[in-house]
Design an enzyme around this catalytic site. Structure first.
Site, short mmCIF file in Angstrom:
data_model
loop_
_atom_site.label_atom_id
_atom_site.label_comp_id
_atom_site.label_asym_id
_atom_site.label_seq_id
_atom_site.Cartn_x
_atom_site.Cartn_y
_atom_site.Cartn_z
N PHE A 38 0.81 -1.22 0.00
CA PHE A 38 0.00 0.00 0.00
C PHE A 38 0.84 1.27 0.00
CE2 PHE A 38 1.05 0.00 4.49
CZ PHE A 38 1.15 1.35 4.78
N GLU B 293 9.52 -3.88 12.82
CA GLU B 293 9.29 -2.74 11.92
C GLU B 293 8.00 -2.06 12.35
OE1 GLU B 293 8.03 -3.58 7.84
OE2 GLU B 293 9.23 -1.92 7.13
N GLU C 49 -5.12 -3.69 -1.64
CA GLU C 49 -6.56 -3.43 -1.55
C GLU C 49 -6.87 -2.15 -0.77
OE1 GLU C 49 -4.68 -5.82 -0.37
OE2 GLU C 49 -5.67 -7.07 1.12
N ARG C 50 -5.81 -1.55 -0.16
CA ARG C 50 -6.05 -0.33 0.62
C ARG C 50 -6.04 0.93 -0.24
NH1 ARG C 50 -1.79 -2.59 4.51
NH2 ARG C 50 -2.95 -4.36 5.28
N LYS D 169 -1.62 -7.14 -8.97
CA LYS D 169 -2.55 -7.20 -7.84
C LYS D 169 -2.11 -6.08 -6.89
CE LYS D 169 -3.41 -8.32 -4.08
NZ LYS D 169 -3.80 -7.29 -3.07
N CYS E 107 9.64 1.88 3.29
CA CYS E 107 10.58 0.80 3.59
C CYS E 107 11.99 1.34 3.74
CB CYS E 107 10.54 -0.27 2.51
SG CYS E 107 11.24 0.29 0.97
P1 NAD Z 1 1.53 -6.62 3.14
O1 NAD Z 1 2.55 -7.69 3.21
O2 NAD Z 1 0.48 -6.57 4.15
O3 NAD Z 1 0.77 -6.66 1.73
C1 NAD Z 1 1.46 -6.67 0.50
C2 NAD Z 1 0.62 -7.38 -0.55
O4 NAD Z 1 0.44 -8.74 -0.16
C3 NAD Z 1 -0.78 -6.79 -0.72
O5 NAD Z 1 -1.08 -6.74 -2.09
C4 NAD Z 1 -1.67 -7.77 0.02
O6 NAD Z 1 -2.96 -7.85 -0.52
C5 NAD Z 1 -0.94 -9.09 -0.14
N1 NAD Z 1 -1.16 -10.01 0.98
C6 NAD Z 1 -1.28 -9.67 2.29
N2 NAD Z 1 -1.46 -10.78 3.04
C7 NAD Z 1 -1.44 -11.83 2.20
C8 NAD Z 1 -1.56 -13.25 2.38
N3 NAD Z 1 -1.74 -13.79 3.59
N4 NAD Z 1 -1.50 -14.03 1.29
C9 NAD Z 1 -1.32 -13.51 0.07
N5 NAD Z 1 -1.19 -12.18 -0.16
C10 NAD Z 1 -1.25 -11.35 0.89
O7 NAD Z 1 2.36 -5.23 3.10
P2 NAD Z 1 1.80 -3.73 3.17
O8 NAD Z 1 1.33 -3.46 4.55
O9 NAD Z 1 0.89 -3.46 2.03
O10 NAD Z 1 3.14 -2.91 2.88
C11 NAD Z 1 4.04 -2.51 3.88
C12 NAD Z 1 5.27 -3.39 3.90
O11 NAD Z 1 5.92 -3.36 2.63
C13 NAD Z 1 6.32 -2.94 4.90
O12 NAD Z 1 6.82 -4.06 5.58
C14 NAD Z 1 7.40 -2.31 4.02
O13 NAD Z 1 8.68 -2.32 4.59
C15 NAD Z 1 7.32 -3.17 2.82
N6 NAD Z 1 7.91 -2.56 1.66
C16 NAD Z 1 9.10 -3.05 1.22
C17 NAD Z 1 9.72 -2.48 0.12
C18 NAD Z 1 11.04 -3.01 -0.37
O14 NAD Z 1 11.44 -2.68 -1.49
N7 NAD Z 1 11.73 -3.83 0.41
C19 NAD Z 1 9.11 -1.41 -0.54
C20 NAD Z 1 7.87 -0.95 -0.08
C21 NAD Z 1 7.28 -1.54 1.02
#
Ligand code: NAD
Length: 499
Positions: A149, A384, A176-177, A173, A281
């Site tokens: 998100f 985090e 969803e937020r 994909k 991140c």
């Molecule tokens: P998230 O892991 O909750 O969700 C990411 C994606 O995974 C979404 O599209 C979500 O719908 C999907 N998802 C969530 N739970 C799932 C499951 N159980 N099974 C399958 N798919 C699932 O992450 P977020 O809260 O959207 O984003 C924040 C995180 O992203 C932080 O930890 C941040 O550090 C990280 N991030 C990392 C980078 C990088 O390059 N390393 C860049 C941006 C964000």
């Protein structure tokens, strides 16, 4: 109530699953729209249609694909204000931050205009008698991008741009937020000349994601999000024989040496610690001053700066420092971690636990917090937080400071503030972290370098954007060719002439 859609085969698509997710305005706490959650069947159909569309797109010459990227750059610039406003309304970040999110994505699209150069193959003339050998880079086919998100424009563009430029079809994909900007970007790609079906946006949750991971058509999976989900996606995708790159969470340390310019270091920590409400991140969430005196000077400079931060909705103007966090659950999680810091004995130097914004009492605002004397065993250090919370861990020496960053399970980014070249060089050389800043707080590499962490911040071996992205989204085929050098006789080649 606005109803969002998927974007399939070049058009908005309302979906048929009957399942929806609420999309909030984080500043007011109100539901502003509903987003359809794709079923297994809908996701499968989107993948199949992408596969059909990919055949012609993969055969389109790279120059033509690059022209789509070129047109996309113009269209994004044309619609920049509208895109930024939509992004801020769903995510909560300020308009300048939203434009930064779009701009950093746009720069990767600009990089993709160089696709013809990036996709050139290799050729060996006369590898043997009459034999030539050449390698070409071909698209994988259909790839999936599963995105977080926190950068709803930048993250999809970092993946969709190179994937398309290489001749793949993409099923995206989004989170969803905040799914609206990805949908708008898909429409803009079609306006830029991308054929229908080559870029499919499937909104959804685990059901859609698992369908992508299990599909035999999907050849590559890019994921960005939290570490537990990154690990899950990586293992399921690779177990299914797919190429995968999964980027996870972070806990980025900024080390402040006694010789650092203390005002610069404090300003850097404010921007990197609290910008975008800490939902980056590459946010700095841990300050590591070396020596008690450095720590005292640093904290003294941080406190008034933090107290001056303006926390407000993006609609309050460009001087807002940061807005709300993304959801009520995110706010509750952050507040819980702040309480754990207090309970576990950290010193809460700036305490905004009672923060509330008049007129926006239901919004997901979190005031800025500063902890001092944090120790590595505390939850606020290990986890985090992904919120506007900066932890100060006092180190007795440079070795102790670098050891902290090296021992942490995450390895996304880090920085050091010093005037000493030897120390900076040693730090950059020894640290086991993917992106390093020297007197730069958020060392995000530009589009033509690559972006990726180490340790539990990254699963896979090729980074995002830059040359790695062209490697990730293509595979190499090597052809060994021997042409008959003999003279054609009676309609047949004279193979004897080759011996
Ligand atoms: P998230 O892991 O909750 O969700 C990411 C994606 O995974 C979404 O599209 C979500 O719908 C999907 N998802 C969530 N739970 C799932 C499951 N159980 N099974 C399958 N798919 C699932 O992450 P977020 O809260 O959207 O984003 C924040 C995180 O992203 C932080 O930890 C941040 O550090 C990280 N991030 C990392 C980078 C990088 O390059 N390393 C860049 C941006 C964000």
């Amino acid at each position: 109530m606005q109803e969002l859609t998927h974007f399939l085969n070049g058009q908005q698509n309302k979906g048929t699953s009957g399942r929806f997710a609420d999309v909030f305005n984080p500043a007011t706490g109100e539901v502003q729209s509903q987003c359809p959650m794709a079923s297994v069947d809908e996701t499968t159909k989107a993948i199949e249609d992408a596969a059909a569309a990919q055949v012609a797109w993969g055969a389109t010459n790279p120059q033509k694909r690059a022209r789509v990227m070129m047109a996309m750059v113009g269209l994004m610039n044309r619609d920049m204000d509208k895109l930024a406003e939509t992004l801020s309304r769903e995510h909560g970040k300020t308009i300048p931050d939203a434009k930064g999110d779009l701009q950093r994505g746009l720069e990767v699209i600009e990089y993709c205009i160089g696709a013809p150069q990036m996709l050139k193959g290799e050729f060996t003339d006369s590898a043997g008698p009459g034999i030539d050998m050449y390698s070409m880079k071909q698209a994988l086919g259909v790839v999936a991008s599963i995105m977080p998100f926190n950068f709803p424009a930048m993250m999809p563009l970092w993946h969709v741009g190179p994937a398309l430029a290489c001749g793949n079809a993409v099923v995206l994909k989004p989170s969803e937020r905040d799914p609206s900007v990805p949908l708008m970007l898909a429409e803009l790609f079609v306006e830029a000349g991308l054929p229908a079906g080559v870029f499919q946006v499937v909104n959804g949750d685990k059901e859609a994601v698992d369908t992508l991971l299990d599909s035999e058509i999907i050849q590559g999976v890019s994921f960005v999000g939290s570490t537990p989900i990154a690990q899950y996606i990586y293992s399921r995708a690779t177990a299914n024989g797919k190429r995968a790159q999964c980027f996870g969470g972070a806990k980025n340390h900024l080390i402040v040496m006694p010789d650092a310019d203390m005002d610069q270091a404090a300003d850097a920590l404010i921007g990197a610690g609290f910008g975008a409400a800490g939902e980056r991140c590459m946010a700095i969430s841990v300050a590591v001053p070396v020596g008690e005196e450095t720590a005292d000077r640093l904290v003294e400079k941080l406190v008034p700066r933090i107290e001056r931060l303006r926390v407000a909705p993006y609609t309050d103007g460009d001087d807002v420092d940061y807005g709300p966090v993304v959801t009520r659950e995110a706010k509750e999680r952050i507040m819980g971690l702040i309480q754990s810091g207090v309970d576990q004995g950290a010193e809460l130097v700036v305490d905004n636990r009672e923060f509330s914004l008049q007129g926006y009492e239901n919004g997901f605002f979190v005031g800025p917090h500063l902890f001092d004397r944090v120790t590595p065993d505390m939850d606020i250090y290990k986890t985090e937080i992904f919120g506007p919370v900066l932890s100060c861990v006092r180190a007795g020496s440079y070795e102790e400071a670098i050891g902290l960053a090296m021992d942490h399970e995450y390895g996304n980014g880090t920085a050091i503030y010093t005037r000493d070249g030897d120390t900076a060089r040693d730090f950059a050389s020894r640290i086991n972290i993917g992106m390093v800043g020297i007197n730069v707080p958020i060392p995000v590499p530009l589009a033509y370098h690559t972006f990726g962490g180490w340790k539990k911040s990254m699963f896979g071996d090729l980074n995002q954007h830059g040359p790695d992205s062209f490697k990730f989204y293509t595979r190499t085929k090597t052809v060994t060719a021997r042409w008959p050098s003999g003279i054609k006789e009676g309609g047949e080649f004279n193979f004897k002439a080759m011996d």
